[in-house]
Design an enzyme around this catalytic site. Sequence first.
Site, PDB file in Angstrom:
ATOM      1  N   GLY A  42       0.775  -1.285  -0.062  1.00 53.87           N
ATOM      2  CA  GLY A  42      -0.006  -0.107   0.112  1.00 53.87           C
ATOM      3  C   GLY A  42       0.753   1.147  -0.024  1.00 53.87           C
ATOM      4  O   GLY A  42       1.820   1.081   0.105  1.00 53.87           O
ATOM      5  N   ASP A  97       2.783  -3.010   8.409  1.00 50.64           N
ATOM      6  CA  ASP A  97       1.621  -2.839   7.254  1.00 50.64           C
ATOM      7  C   ASP A  97       0.670  -1.666   7.499  1.00 50.64           C
ATOM      8  O   ASP A  97       0.457  -1.486   8.584  1.00 50.64           O
ATOM      9  CB  ASP A  97       0.931  -4.098   7.142  1.00 50.64           C
ATOM     10  CG  ASP A  97       0.563  -4.432   5.785  1.00 50.64           C
ATOM     11  OD1 ASP A  97       0.469  -3.586   4.961  1.00 50.64           O
ATOM     12  OD2 ASP A  97       0.162  -5.686   5.482  1.00 50.64           O
ATOM     13  N   ALA A  99      -3.430  -0.115   6.817  1.00 53.44           N
ATOM     14  CA  ALA A  99      -4.547  -0.814   7.056  1.00 53.44           C
ATOM     15  C   ALA A  99      -5.688   0.489   6.480  1.00 53.44           C
ATOM     16  O   ALA A  99      -5.429   1.534   6.284  1.00 53.44           O
ATOM     17  CB  ALA A  99      -4.722  -1.155   8.584  1.00 53.44           C
ATOM     18  N   ASP A 100      -6.883  -0.165   6.278  1.00 48.10           N
ATOM     19  CA  ASP A 100      -7.741   0.648   5.740  1.00 48.10           C
ATOM     20  C   ASP A 100      -9.007   1.101   7.012  1.00 48.10           C
ATOM     21  O   ASP A 100      -9.358   2.361   6.810  1.00 48.10           O
ATOM     22  CB  ASP A 100      -8.553  -0.084   4.900  1.00 48.10           C
ATOM     23  CG  ASP A 100      -8.028  -0.547   3.770  1.00 48.10           C
ATOM     24  OD1 ASP A 100      -7.397   0.466   2.950  1.00 48.10           O
ATOM     25  OD2 ASP A 100      -7.539  -1.824   3.502  1.00 48.10           O
ATOM     26  N   GLU A 119      -0.790 -10.707   2.918  1.00 46.43           N
ATOM     27  CA  GLU A 119      -0.516  -9.891   4.319  1.00 46.43           C
ATOM     28  C   GLU A 119      -0.787 -10.676   5.523  1.00 46.43           C
ATOM     29  O   GLU A 119       0.113 -10.807   6.464  1.00 46.43           O
ATOM     30  CB  GLU A 119      -1.119  -8.612   4.230  1.00 46.43           C
ATOM     31  CG  GLU A 119      -0.846  -7.430   3.105  1.00 46.43           C
ATOM     32  CD  GLU A 119      -1.843  -6.624   2.817  1.00 46.43           C
ATOM     33  OE1 GLU A 119      -1.137  -5.400   2.378  1.00 46.43           O
ATOM     34  OE2 GLU A 119      -2.853  -6.441   3.401  1.00 46.43           O
ATOM     35  N   LYS A 137      -8.053   6.865   9.745  1.00 46.05           N
ATOM     36  CA  LYS A 137      -8.367   5.249   9.590  1.00 46.05           C
ATOM     37  C   LYS A 137      -8.762   4.774  11.098  1.00 46.05           C
ATOM     38  O   LYS A 137      -9.069   3.477  10.995  1.00 46.05           O
ATOM     39  CB  LYS A 137      -7.118   4.619   8.977  1.00 46.05           C
ATOM     40  CG  LYS A 137      -6.263   5.075   8.086  1.00 46.05           C
ATOM     41  CD  LYS A 137      -6.774   4.572   6.694  1.00 46.05           C
ATOM     42  CE  LYS A 137      -6.065   4.696   5.551  1.00 46.05           C
ATOM     43  NZ  LYS A 137      -5.072   3.882   5.059  1.00 46.05           N
TER      44      LYS A 137
HETATM   45  C1  5RP Z   1      -3.359  -3.535   0.792  1.00 43.36           C
HETATM   46  C2  5RP Z   1      -3.608  -3.127   2.175  1.00 43.36           C
HETATM   47  C3  5RP Z   1      -3.178  -1.842   2.514  1.00 43.36           C
HETATM   48  O1  5RP Z   1      -2.279  -1.880   3.686  1.00 43.36           O
HETATM   49  C4  5RP Z   1      -4.461  -0.892   3.125  1.00 43.36           C
HETATM   50  O2  5RP Z   1      -5.227  -0.838   1.895  1.00 43.36           O
HETATM   51  C5  5RP Z   1      -3.929   0.431   3.216  1.00 43.36           C
HETATM   52  O3  5RP Z   1      -3.367   1.131   2.076  1.00 43.36           O
HETATM   53  P1  5RP Z   1      -2.698   2.619   1.937  1.00 43.36           P
HETATM   54  O4  5RP Z   1      -1.832   2.791   2.752  1.00 43.36           O
HETATM   55  O5  5RP Z   1      -2.479   2.842   0.570  1.00 43.36           O
HETATM   56  O6  5RP Z   1      -4.392   3.280   2.395  1.00 43.36           O
HETATM   57  O7  5RP Z   1      -4.163  -3.573   3.101  1.00 43.36           O
HETATM   58  O8  5RP Z   1      -4.153  -4.962   0.568  1.00 43.36           O
END
Ligand code: 5RP
Length: 239
Positions: A42, A97, A99-100, A119, A137
């Site tokens: 992401g 990682d 997240a959304d 992931e 978020k």
């Molecule tokens: C990819 C994910 C990403 O970590 C999530 O969508 C966050 O993305 P971004 O940092 O672009 O907002 O889960 O599958």
Amino acid sequence: MARRAALDYPPLMMDANIAKRAAAYAAADLVQDNTTIGLGSGSTFLFVLDRLAERIAKEGLRVRGTPTSIDTKNAAEQKGIPLVDLDQVERLDLAIDGADEVDPQKNLIKGGGAAHTRERIVAAIADELVVIVGESKMVDALGTTFRLPVEVLPFGCTHARRRVEATGCRTELRQKGDEPLVTDNGNWILDCTYDRIDDPVTLAARLDSMVGVVDHGLFVNMTGRVVIANDEGSVRILS
Ligand code: 5RP
């Protein structure tokens, strides 16, 4: 509040980048010498690669990364970050990682970039999953600002879709142009709209046992620290 569609991000504004970069840099600074880490996916995560590359060059940081997507693998290679295949490692010291959505119990919705299956596999062998997000978020309940991505096998997708919808959501097959979006694993994604997900543990268990479902973006009881940044670049860490 209008829900963001996965892969349908608004044009990046400067302040959104400041938060992403601040959270990512703070998390990359948690990485210790001589470690192997999971590399998330992401736009927020890409800043982690920048910082790791910087630390490798300046401090001689010795780190190896296991990528969660083809995009991350390519980006890490470009930045000269040493990689190791998932099957070559017993465990990972850390996974970082994006997240959304993150709820008050640190449960997550992930999969906006369609990489959540890999992931989760990578996070599952890490001693800790460190999540990096902008303040926006953080939500009271999952499913309120972002749809839940569910990866399904293309074979018999209509039936899997019916089973998923029986959990109380509407689904939309994620598209890329005029075709279904194909994940790194060769599968499709259903984006699922719930009113709100009040019981992520039960929903995750139902989806886990569903025929035709490969994996879903509900990460329950998996998160260690959450590194949260605001648009001014201030960082706080939820332990
Ligand atoms: C990819 C994910 C990403 O970590 C999530 O969508 C966050 O993305 P971004 O940092 O672009 O907002 O889960 O599958």
